[in-house]
Design a protein around this motif. Structure first.
Motif, short mmCIF file in Angstrom:
data_model
loop_
_atom_site.label_atom_id
_atom_site.label_comp_id
_atom_site.label_asym_id
_atom_site.label_seq_id
_atom_site.Cartn_x
_atom_site.Cartn_y
_atom_site.Cartn_z
N ASP A 232 5.60 -4.45 -7.69
CA ASP A 232 4.30 -5.05 -8.08
C ASP A 232 3.26 -4.86 -6.98
OD1 ASP A 232 5.51 -5.84 -10.41
OD2 ASP A 232 5.90 -7.89 -9.73
N ALA A 233 3.68 -5.01 -5.72
CA ALA A 233 2.73 -4.85 -4.61
C ALA A 233 2.23 -3.41 -4.52
CB ALA A 233 3.40 -5.26 -3.30
N VAL A 235 1.90 -1.32 -7.01
CA VAL A 235 0.95 -1.12 -8.12
C VAL A 235 -0.37 -1.81 -7.82
CG1 VAL A 235 0.52 -1.60 -10.56
CG2 VAL A 235 2.77 -0.79 -9.83
N ASP A 236 -0.31 -3.05 -7.38
CA ASP A 236 -1.54 -3.80 -7.08
C ASP A 236 -2.34 -3.14 -5.96
OD1 ASP A 236 -0.80 -5.61 -9.01
OD2 ASP A 236 0.06 -7.05 -7.59
N GLY A 237 -1.64 -2.50 -5.00
CA GLY A 237 -2.33 -1.84 -3.90
C GLY A 237 -2.86 -0.47 -4.25
N GLY A 238 -2.63 -0.01 -5.49
CA GLY A 238 -3.13 1.30 -5.89
C GLY A 238 -2.31 2.46 -5.36
N SER A 242 0.25 2.62 -12.62
CA SER A 242 0.26 1.28 -13.23
C SER A 242 1.56 0.96 -13.95
CB SER A 242 -0.92 1.15 -14.19
OG SER A 242 -0.84 2.14 -15.20
N GLN A 594 -5.85 2.73 -0.18
CA GLN A 594 -4.40 2.81 -0.34
C GLN A 594 -3.71 2.96 1.02
OE1 GLN A 594 -6.62 4.54 -2.00
NE2 GLN A 594 -6.18 4.56 -4.18
N VAL A 597 -3.80 -0.42 2.85
CA VAL A 597 -2.84 -1.36 2.29
C VAL A 597 -1.43 -1.03 2.78
CG1 VAL A 597 -1.72 -2.12 0.16
CG2 VAL A 597 -4.21 -1.97 0.27
#
Length: 720
Positions: A232-233, A235-238, A242, A594, A597
């Motif tokens: 999830d992290a 995906v959320d961080g790009g 998705s 990205q 992150v």
């Protein structure tokens, strides 16, 4: 021996707590990242979305295949074309005779055909690609983007796993090293009782194996729980696409868990190996010592290792500067090389503690006591400073190098730009000949393309390029770093290259393949400096007919009405008109989101390890400081003053680690700055080189708070 090991673990479980947590956390991270790699490498095939209702997709050729030398014979190598071929009108007419043909808007790079695949192949006859089944995903642009994202996921997880393993070995080794320092008298008693050096070593290694097995099992469970959160992290961080998920499937026989488990055991044993050898050298006389002053804290073997690693780290930097400075700009270089310097600084830390502590301003009687205690207990000070050194150095070198490289690219782009306005868009309409932009001195449309060249007989190298419509206008709107030739001589039969090319002599003819796969023999008219790698090749628009104009650079005369020029460009081009400064800020950010992150996640991992190591080391140190605390109380010190002294010692040790980490950062970023200077990249204050002071400050602040807090709480139990 096993009974003695288990008894020692039961009696001194608190001294193993730090190593246990470090190994468990390291195994958990390794397991989660290995599960992420397994999920990305075995990502399920996604159903085609583009032309999903058509059984057959016809797509224009999208790869370039050229013959190369392979061993004794000849082979072939392929690269994706910058401009895939369209499905031409004649082929489209032939396909429509077979059945319904689906078009995707105005694009003709691919079409869907409702007809048997055998009939379609017969009609196409090699003029295009015929895709069926899952191969139809190839026609969707998202497929390529997802593939690039998964490569980024693999690179991040591999780097994060390496950093986690490095830091966990570091923390575990530091913990066991300090354990040996605290247990010298115990090992001396064992020697007096007849224990051999080998038996002492085996006892400590046995404790490490026991800790490693239990902690690795707990870490595997932790990794199984944390893997979905990691997905999830990402995906959320790009970083990941998705749809990317890391499934929860706890099967201990799976390779991610096996890798993580045995890595944890290896980390525990490797971390204790050096400490066990030092424990075996403890003599029986140690049992008779009353003084706690550290002596002989730097054996010659450690000095040799530290100096050797320092020489290796500095030698690699010098080699890159002399041979290929561009290597210093690559992520794999500024991610791995600092670890050598960090290890060297940590190995030499006991030797560096005393001069650094003496240089710190510590006024007053309490300051004097803090200084003398820190100098007397060098092993304790070095054990606290070492993990702080790792955190500060990793934050400074990783984030600082990424920021430096991005800043250098931005500075280089600013130095190349002479225009005041930049128009961008997917398919711009350049001003027609004879129609000028109000107040413009030069208007230079250009398009993104690529050229391919065969180097060394066995490599097909792609070079990103730009196709310019008017070389004179391009020269007027840009300031290219030319080292030979003249860019104004560019025409349809020539090319501008950079110093990275194997063939780079002005006047020399070079065989290239253009972005659409056409072969051309072009004359080199100018050579650009290598720079940060963004100085690509340049051709004319005649050699990139399939490339749509995506940028228009406009240079205005002094005193021109910028508003009128902006209005004319917006109305005529259909693109977004911005000032050159705004375009540069958007096209060349300090650090990509990205990347930032990902690096911050690595920093968080390192900081977590450091907090664990600090807490463990200070708790172990407090367990043997009862006599010292009671002596201070008998001398008249209040409980508050005792806590201030102990907390101050922790803060001083953190400061020592921070200063050593900053020294490593200075060496790493200094080498990078020298490499940029050798590459003719503009470097200076505020123009490329920078230290992420905010992140470093957070790391040092957290370490200071944890160190002072744990130290103060730990000595509070001594009431006398």
């Amino acid at each position: 021996m096993m009974v003695l090991v288990l008894a020692s673990l039961r009696a001194r479980w608190s001294s193993r707590l730090g190593a246990f947590v470090a190994v468990a956390l390291g195994v958990g991270l390794t397991a989660a990242m290995a599960l992420g790699l397994d999920a990305s490498l075995g990502a399920p095939e996604r159903a085609p979305l583009r032309f999903g209702g058509s059984p057959v997709v016809v797509m224009g050729q999208d790869t370039l295949t050229v013959p190369v030398e392979r061993g004794p014979g000849t082979g072939h190598v392929s690269k994706p074309l910058a401009h895939p071929h369209p499905v031409d009108i004649e082929l489209l007419r032939d396909l429509r005779r077979l059945g319904p043909v689906r078009l995707d808007g105005a694009a003709r790079d691919a079409v869907g055909v409702d007809a048997p695949a055998r009939d379609v192949r017969a009609v196409v006859d090699g003029r295009a690609l015929v895709l069926t089944g899952d191969e139809r995903r190839r026609a969707a642009p998202r497929t390529a983007r997802d593939a690039e994202a998964l490569v980024a996921v693999n690179a991040f997880l591999g780097t994060a796993g390496g950093v986690a393993a490095f830091v966990s070995v570091f923390v575990t080794a530091a913990t066991f090293s300090f354990v040996v320092a605290l247990r010298r008298r115990e090992f001396g008693l064992l020697r007096m009782a007849g224990a051999t050096p080998g038996q002492v070593r085996r006892q400590l290694l046995g404790e490490a194996v026991a800790v490693g097995f239990v902690a690795s099992g707990a870490g595997c469970v932790l990794g199984a729980r944390g893997a979905p959160l990691l997905g999830d992290a990402l995906v959320d961080g790009g970083i990941a696409p998705s749809w990317f998920v890391i499934p929860v499937d706890f099967s201990f026989g799976a390779w991610p868990y096996q890798l993580a488990f045995w890595t944890g055991v290896f980390v525990a044993v490797a971390g204790a190996w050096s400490a066990s050898r030092r424990a075996g050298r403890v003599g029986a006389v140690e049992a008779l010592r009353d003084a706690s002053v550290d002596s002989g804290v730097m054996p010659w073997s450690r000095r040799v290792v530290g100096v050797g690693l320092l020489a290796l780290g500095l030698g690699l930097v010098v080699r890159d500067l002399l041979v290929d400075p561009s290597d210093l700009l690559r992520r794999k270089t500024y991610t791995t090389q600092p670890m050598i310097l960090i290890t060297a600084a940590a190995a030499l830390a006991p030797l560096l503690v005393r001069p650094v502590v003496r240089a710190l301003p510590l006024p007053g009687a309490i300051g004097l006591l803090i200084r003398e205690n820190s100098l007397t207990s060098v092993r304790r000070t070095a054990a606290v400073a070492a993990p702080v050194l790792v955190t500060v150095a990793l934050a400074g070198t990783l984030l600082g190098s990424a920021q430096t490289v991005s800043g250098a690219k931005a500075a280089e782009a600013r130095d190349r730009t002479r225009s005041q306005l930049v128009v961008t868009g997917d398919a711009l309409r350049p001003p027609p000949p004879g129609r000028s932009v109000p107040g413009a001195v030069a208007v230079s449309p250009s398009a993104a393309t690529a050229v391919f060249v065969r180097e060394g007989g066995n490599a097909l190298v792609r070079s990103d390029a730009r196709a310019v419509s008017d070389p004179g206008a391009w020269a007027a709107t840009s300031r290219m770093p030319v080292v030979a030739g003249d860019i104004r001589d560019l025409d349809d039969r020539s090319i501008v290259v950079n110093e990275e090319w194997e063939q780079r002599r002005v006047g020399q003819r070079v065989d290239v393949w253009l972005g659409d796969g056409r072969r051309a023999r072009l004359r080199i008219v100018a050579v650009l400096a290598r720079g940060t790698g963004d100085n690509g090749a340049y051709v004319t628009s005649g050699n990139a007919a399939a490339a749509p104009v995506d940028r228009i650079d406009v240079r205005l005369r002094a005193g021109a009405d910028r508003g009128a020029a902006v209005a004319a460009l917006a109305a005529g081009s259909g693109g977004e008109v911005r000032s050159a400064e705004a375009w540069l800020a958007a096209a060349h950010p300090r650090v990509k989101a990205q990347t930032r992150v990902g690096l911050l996640m690595l920093f968080a991992i390192s900081l977590a390890y450091t907090a664990i190591s600090l807490a463990s080391t200070l708790l172990m140190a407090a367990s043997v400081r009862g006599g010292e605390v009671r002596a201070l109380r008998m001398a008249g010190a209040t409980r508050g003053q005792v806590r201030v002294v102990v907390a101050g010692e922790a803060v001083v040790a953190v400061a020592v680690g921070a200063l050593l980490g900053l020294a490593v950062t200075a060496v790493g970023l200094g080498g990078l700055a020298a490499g940029l200077a050798r590459l003719s990249v503009p470097v200076g204050v505020g123009m490329g080189v920078g230290v992420p002071w905010g992140v470093v400050g957070v790391g040092v602040g957290v370490c200071g708070v944890v160190g002072a807090g744990v130290a103060g709480v730990a000595v509070a139990r001594f009431r006398s």
